[in-house]
Scaffold this active site. Structure first.
Site, PDB file in Angstrom:
ATOM      1  N   TYR A   1     -24.068 -74.783  71.809  1.00  0.00           N
ATOM      2  CA  TYR A   1     -24.932 -74.203  72.708  1.00  0.00           C
ATOM      3  C   TYR A   1     -26.317 -74.644  72.627  1.00  0.00           C
ATOM      4  O   TYR A   1     -26.895 -74.663  71.792  1.00  0.00           O
ATOM      5  CB  TYR A   1     -24.806 -72.603  72.544  1.00  0.00           C
TER       6      TYR A   1
ATOM      7  N   TYR B   1     -23.398 -60.796  71.554  1.00  0.00           N
ATOM      8  CA  TYR B   1     -24.100 -61.200  72.643  1.00  0.00           C
ATOM      9  C   TYR B   1     -23.223 -62.050  73.228  1.00  0.00           C
ATOM     10  O   TYR B   1     -22.793 -61.850  74.692  1.00  0.00           O
ATOM     11  CB  TYR B   1     -25.565 -61.764  72.313  1.00  0.00           C
TER      12      TYR B   1
ATOM     13  N   ASN C   1     -23.629 -56.976  63.567  1.00  0.00           N
ATOM     14  CA  ASN C   1     -24.796 -57.015  64.405  1.00  0.00           C
ATOM     15  C   ASN C   1     -24.363 -56.681  65.735  1.00  0.00           C
ATOM     16  O   ASN C   1     -24.746 -57.339  66.628  1.00  0.00           O
ATOM     17  CB  ASN C   1     -25.258 -58.781  64.259  1.00  0.00           C
TER      18      ASN C   1
ATOM     19  N   LYS D   1     -23.224 -74.588  60.391  1.00  0.00           N
ATOM     20  CA  LYS D   1     -22.653 -75.115  61.783  1.00  0.00           C
ATOM     21  C   LYS D   1     -22.150 -76.620  61.520  1.00  0.00           C
ATOM     22  O   LYS D   1     -20.934 -76.776  61.899  1.00  0.00           O
ATOM     23  CB  LYS D   1     -23.644 -75.000  62.865  1.00  0.00           C
TER      24      LYS D   1
ATOM     25  N   ASP E   1     -14.347 -58.067  64.995  1.00  0.00           N
ATOM     26  CA  ASP E   1     -15.649 -57.933  64.498  1.00  0.00           C
ATOM     27  C   ASP E   1     -15.836 -56.826  63.415  1.00  0.00           C
ATOM     28  O   ASP E   1     -14.917 -55.807  63.327  1.00  0.00           O
ATOM     29  CB  ASP E   1     -16.287 -57.435  65.835  1.00  0.00           C
TER      30      ASP E   1
ATOM     31  N   TYR F   1     -29.002 -72.220  58.397  1.00  0.00           N
ATOM     32  CA  TYR F   1     -28.056 -71.921  59.514  1.00  0.00           C
ATOM     33  C   TYR F   1     -27.368 -73.186  60.140  1.00  0.00           C
ATOM     34  O   TYR F   1     -26.121 -72.993  60.292  1.00  0.00           O
ATOM     35  CB  TYR F   1     -28.864 -70.916  60.411  1.00  0.00           C
TER      36      TYR F   1
ATOM     37  N   SER G   1     -23.946 -75.243  67.695  1.00  0.00           N
ATOM     38  CA  SER G   1     -25.432 -74.769  68.139  1.00  0.00           C
ATOM     39  C   SER G   1     -26.216 -76.174  68.454  1.00  0.00           C
ATOM     40  O   SER G   1     -25.833 -77.308  67.556  1.00  0.00           O
ATOM     41  CB  SER G   1     -26.207 -74.209  67.341  1.00  0.00           C
TER      42      SER G   1
ATOM     43  N   ASP H   1     -13.553 -58.119  58.718  1.00  0.00           N
ATOM     44  CA  ASP H   1     -14.266 -59.083  58.634  1.00  0.00           C
ATOM     45  C   ASP H   1     -13.585 -60.588  58.581  1.00  0.00           C
ATOM     46  O   ASP H   1     -12.484 -60.481  58.059  1.00  0.00           O
ATOM     47  CB  ASP H   1     -14.914 -58.969  56.973  1.00  0.00           C
TER      48      ASP H   1
ATOM     49  N   ASN I   1     -36.624 -62.398  67.268  1.00  0.00           N
ATOM     50  CA  ASN I   1     -37.144 -63.894  66.685  1.00  0.00           C
ATOM     51  C   ASN I   1     -37.272 -64.965  67.922  1.00  0.00           C
ATOM     52  O   ASN I   1     -38.090 -65.675  68.287  1.00  0.00           O
ATOM     53  CB  ASN I   1     -36.266 -64.549  65.866  1.00  0.00           C
TER      54      ASN I   1
HETATM   55  P1  NAD Z   1     -24.047 -62.209  67.594  1.00  0.00           P
HETATM   56  O1  NAD Z   1     -24.823 -61.772  66.633  1.00  0.00           O
HETATM   57  O2  NAD Z   1     -24.452 -61.245  69.035  1.00  0.00           O
HETATM   58  O3  NAD Z   1     -22.683 -62.020  67.697  1.00  0.00           O
HETATM   59  C1  NAD Z   1     -22.005 -62.365  66.417  1.00  0.00           C
HETATM   60  C2  NAD Z   1     -20.809 -61.204  66.245  1.00  0.00           C
HETATM   61  O4  NAD Z   1     -20.539 -61.734  65.091  1.00  0.00           O
HETATM   62  C3  NAD Z   1     -21.557 -59.999  66.175  1.00  0.00           C
HETATM   63  O5  NAD Z   1     -20.824 -58.940  66.838  1.00  0.00           O
HETATM   64  C4  NAD Z   1     -21.420 -59.624  64.565  1.00  0.00           C
HETATM   65  O6  NAD Z   1     -21.022 -58.198  64.224  1.00  0.00           O
HETATM   66  C5  NAD Z   1     -20.196 -60.373  64.207  1.00  0.00           C
HETATM   67  N1  NAD Z   1     -19.775 -61.008  62.864  1.00  0.00           N
HETATM   68  C6  NAD Z   1     -20.774 -61.658  62.160  1.00  0.00           C
HETATM   69  N2  NAD Z   1     -20.272 -61.844  60.869  1.00  0.00           N
HETATM   70  C7  NAD Z   1     -18.876 -61.426  61.047  1.00  0.00           C
HETATM   71  C8  NAD Z   1     -17.807 -61.246  60.101  1.00  0.00           C
HETATM   72  N3  NAD Z   1     -17.913 -62.005  58.755  1.00  0.00           N
HETATM   73  N4  NAD Z   1     -16.610 -60.854  60.317  1.00  0.00           N
HETATM   74  C9  NAD Z   1     -16.571 -60.266  61.583  1.00  0.00           C
HETATM   75  N5  NAD Z   1     -17.566 -60.357  62.456  1.00  0.00           N
HETATM   76  C10 NAD Z   1     -18.483 -60.688  62.195  1.00  0.00           C
HETATM   77  O7  NAD Z   1     -24.443 -63.694  67.889  1.00  0.00           O
HETATM   78  P2  NAD Z   1     -24.250 -64.443  69.313  1.00  0.00           P
HETATM   79  O8  NAD Z   1     -25.631 -64.804  69.976  1.00  0.00           O
HETATM   80  O9  NAD Z   1     -23.398 -63.697  70.362  1.00  0.00           O
HETATM   81  O10 NAD Z   1     -23.761 -65.658  68.985  1.00  0.00           O
HETATM   82  C11 NAD Z   1     -22.344 -65.977  68.732  1.00  0.00           C
HETATM   83  C12 NAD Z   1     -22.160 -67.140  68.010  1.00  0.00           C
HETATM   84  O11 NAD Z   1     -22.725 -68.374  68.798  1.00  0.00           O
HETATM   85  C13 NAD Z   1     -22.594 -67.253  66.493  1.00  0.00           C
HETATM   86  O12 NAD Z   1     -21.753 -67.912  66.024  1.00  0.00           O
HETATM   87  C14 NAD Z   1     -23.947 -68.186  66.765  1.00  0.00           C
HETATM   88  O13 NAD Z   1     -24.276 -68.756  65.495  1.00  0.00           O
HETATM   89  C15 NAD Z   1     -23.687 -69.063  67.638  1.00  0.00           C
HETATM   90  N6  NAD Z   1     -24.952 -69.443  68.547  1.00  0.00           N
HETATM   91  C16 NAD Z   1     -25.787 -68.423  69.241  1.00  0.00           C
HETATM   92  C17 NAD Z   1     -26.841 -68.760  69.809  1.00  0.00           C
HETATM   93  C18 NAD Z   1     -27.859 -67.994  70.447  1.00  0.00           C
HETATM   94  O14 NAD Z   1     -29.083 -68.480  70.510  1.00  0.00           O
HETATM   95  N7  NAD Z   1     -27.294 -66.738  70.522  1.00  0.00           N
HETATM   96  C19 NAD Z   1     -27.013 -70.246  69.935  1.00  0.00           C
HETATM   97  C20 NAD Z   1     -26.060 -71.325  69.284  1.00  0.00           C
HETATM   98  C21 NAD Z   1     -24.993 -70.658  68.594  1.00  0.00           C
HETATM   99  N1  UDP Z   2     -41.408 -68.821  71.025  1.00  0.00           N
HETATM  100  C1  UDP Z   2     -42.983 -68.509  71.262  1.00  0.00           C
HETATM  101  N2  UDP Z   2     -43.116 -67.016  70.668  1.00  0.00           N
HETATM  102  C2  UDP Z   2     -41.901 -66.507  70.402  1.00  0.00           C
HETATM  103  C3  UDP Z   2     -40.807 -66.796  70.054  1.00  0.00           C
HETATM  104  C4  UDP Z   2     -40.471 -68.110  70.592  1.00  0.00           C
HETATM  105  O1  UDP Z   2     -43.725 -69.067  71.500  1.00  0.00           O
HETATM  106  O2  UDP Z   2     -42.285 -65.302  69.965  1.00  0.00           O
HETATM  107  C5  UDP Z   2     -41.435 -70.274  71.275  1.00  0.00           C
HETATM  108  C6  UDP Z   2     -40.955 -71.187  70.401  1.00  0.00           C
HETATM  109  O3  UDP Z   2     -42.003 -71.684  69.385  1.00  0.00           O
HETATM  110  C7  UDP Z   2     -39.896 -72.374  71.078  1.00  0.00           C
HETATM  111  C8  UDP Z   2     -39.393 -71.576  72.162  1.00  0.00           C
HETATM  112  O4  UDP Z   2     -40.316 -70.489  72.203  1.00  0.00           O
HETATM  113  O5  UDP Z   2     -40.818 -73.237  71.513  1.00  0.00           O
HETATM  114  C9  UDP Z   2     -38.174 -71.260  72.107  1.00  0.00           C
HETATM  115  O6  UDP Z   2     -37.820 -70.430  70.897  1.00  0.00           O
HETATM  116  P1  UDP Z   2     -36.461 -69.584  70.544  1.00  0.00           P
HETATM  117  O7  UDP Z   2     -36.987 -68.986  69.120  1.00  0.00           O
HETATM  118  O8  UDP Z   2     -36.099 -68.805  71.567  1.00  0.00           O
HETATM  119  O9  UDP Z   2     -35.346 -70.705  70.389  1.00  0.00           O
HETATM  120  P2  UDP Z   2     -35.568 -72.066  69.336  1.00  0.00           P
HETATM  121  O10 UDP Z   2     -36.700 -72.349  68.767  1.00  0.00           O
HETATM  122  O11 UDP Z   2     -34.549 -71.821  68.290  1.00  0.00           O
HETATM  123  O12 UDP Z   2     -34.885 -72.957  70.346  1.00  0.00           O
END
Ligand code: NAD
Ligand code: UDP
Length: 366
Positions: A183, A16, A40, A159, A36, A155, A131, A63, A204
């Protein structure tokens, strides 16, 4: 200032956040390489990225725990900088299969660092996806980077462990330039609607869940608690447009001095930032669950039916970022508002729903 275009490796680049960052970097004139294992994401995302930017992307299937392949990838493509997105990210799942999370995220990062150390051309610039979850339940708001860390789930602890490893590495060898980007809550999609967040199964996170209710894929949203100490009782979060987040990575690379021409790096040490630097990437604004529902209804002109459900275990009341450090040091602030987040998310969701036979998971390859 004299700058050059970089060869940048994105681990997890078809996911993403990585896919949106790939667009921003390519459009800034850099060459993007994606590594990648598609655990996922969909390999077809690379073609979609090409469609968006009009330029080819080189992808390597592998990987991050495969150190030899990573080293070869770094050397063959003469990679200057790595942005490390790859990782598993589902909080709930991490409590069920913690060993897999530590193996993938922590061991995977160690493998990447070993590959970077072993690569003959010595790439030493790294941006890491951390994160806001590392802060745990906030002691004060807005959360600044010196807020104590206290992750409350496996998780988040992966980090934190990785941040510690990177800190030790930066101390041990001053040639490293590392940015840890914490983030907040990324939402939204690229304006094309071709890439965005489209998780497998029941989402989720709030935003993809709301989008799937609006499009008719899910019946109703459960609002997890309306008795928090917040203005309307529902949880408050700092939602940030994924394109703003993507631009934050470019700002971080510039801050580290990654794109400075070699002679400038040598002659003007002050223009690069060696060591480890940690930044929040958020907007500084908190929105409640009910405000998010209303904003999404306005953007989509669809009703989002919801029920008030019990609190979700481990949730906190409020979380939003202090953005001062990123503004002052990176010269970066989020620009896109809640309307843009909801509209782009809705645009993507409609396209994803319409794209017959798409087997995408996290990021659609429409
Ligand atoms: P995502 O799952 O969409 O992207 C992660 C990518 O990593 C996927 O394409 C997956 O196939 C690849 N991947 C996972 N394990 C691997 C491995 N062992 N080898 C090679 N590729 C692998 O997640 P995202 O939302 O794009 O998040 C990217 C990063 O940002 C992650 O590290 C996540 O923890 C972090 N992050 C995400 C969020 C969020 O809400 N999306 C918030 C804070 C931090
Ligand atoms: N939340 C909710 N219903 C859902 C998913 C999330 O009410 O189905 C709420 C959750 O309790 C939080 C906010 O939305 O207050 C953001 O949740 P999310 O899981 O997106 O992010 P995080 O909690 O990891 O910051």
């Amino acid at each position: 200032m004299s700058t050059r275009s970089l060869n940048i490796l994105l681990t997890g680049g078809t996911g993403y956040i990585g896919s949106h960052t790939a667009v921003v970097l390519q459009e800034a004139g850099h060459r993007v390489f994606i590594y990648d294992n598609y655990c996922n994401s969909d390999p077809a995302v690379a073609q979609t990225l090409q469609k968006i930017t009009g330029q080819p992307f080189k992808t390597i299937e592998g990987d991050i725990r495969n150190t030899d392949l990573l080293q070869k990838t770094l050397e063959t493509n003469h990679i200057d900088a790595v942005i490390h997105f790859a990782g598993l990210k589902a909080v709930g799942e991490s409590a069920t299969i913690p060993v897999e999370y530590y193996a993938n995220n922590v061991q995977g990062t160690i493998s990447l660092l070993q590959a970077m150390q072993a690569a003959s051309h010595r790439p030493r610039t790294l941006v890491f996806s951390s994160s806001a979850t590392v802060y745990g339940d906030p002691q004060y708001l807005p959360i600044d980077e010196s807020h104590p860390t206290a992750a409350t789930n496996p998780y988040g602890r992966t980090k934190l462990h990785i941040e510690e490893i990177l800190r030790d590495l930066a101390k041990s060898d001053v040639s490293w330039r590392i940015a840890c980007l914490r983030y907040f809550n990324p939402v939204g999609a690229h304006v094309s609607g071709l890439i965005g967040e489209n998780p497998n199964g029941i989402p989720n996170n709030l935003m993809p869940f709301v989008a799937q209710v609006a499009v008719g894929k899910l019946k109703q949203l459960n609002v997890f608690g309306n008795d928090y100490d917040t203005p309307d009782g529902t949880g408050v979060r700092d939602y940030i447009h994924v394109m703003d987040l993507a631009e934050g990575h470019l700002a971080a690379l510039n801050y580290l001095g990654a794109a400075l021409a070699a002679e400038v790096v040598t002659n003007t040490e002050t223009q690069t930032h060696t060591g480890l630097h940690t930044f929040n990437l958020g907007t500084g604004c908190g929105y409640s669950v009910l405000e998010m529902i209303q904003a999404f209804e306005a953007a989509s002109a669809k009703a989002v039916p919801f029920l008030i459900a019990p609190r979700r275990a481990g949730d906190i009341a409020s979380c939003y970022a202090s953005t001062t450090l990123a503004a002052e040091q990176l010269g970066w602030t989020a620009k896109r508002d809640l309307k843009a987040m909801c509209e782009s998310s809705w645009h993507f969701q409609q396209k994803a729903a319409a794209s017959a036979g798409s087997n995408s998971n996290t990021t659609a390859g429409a």
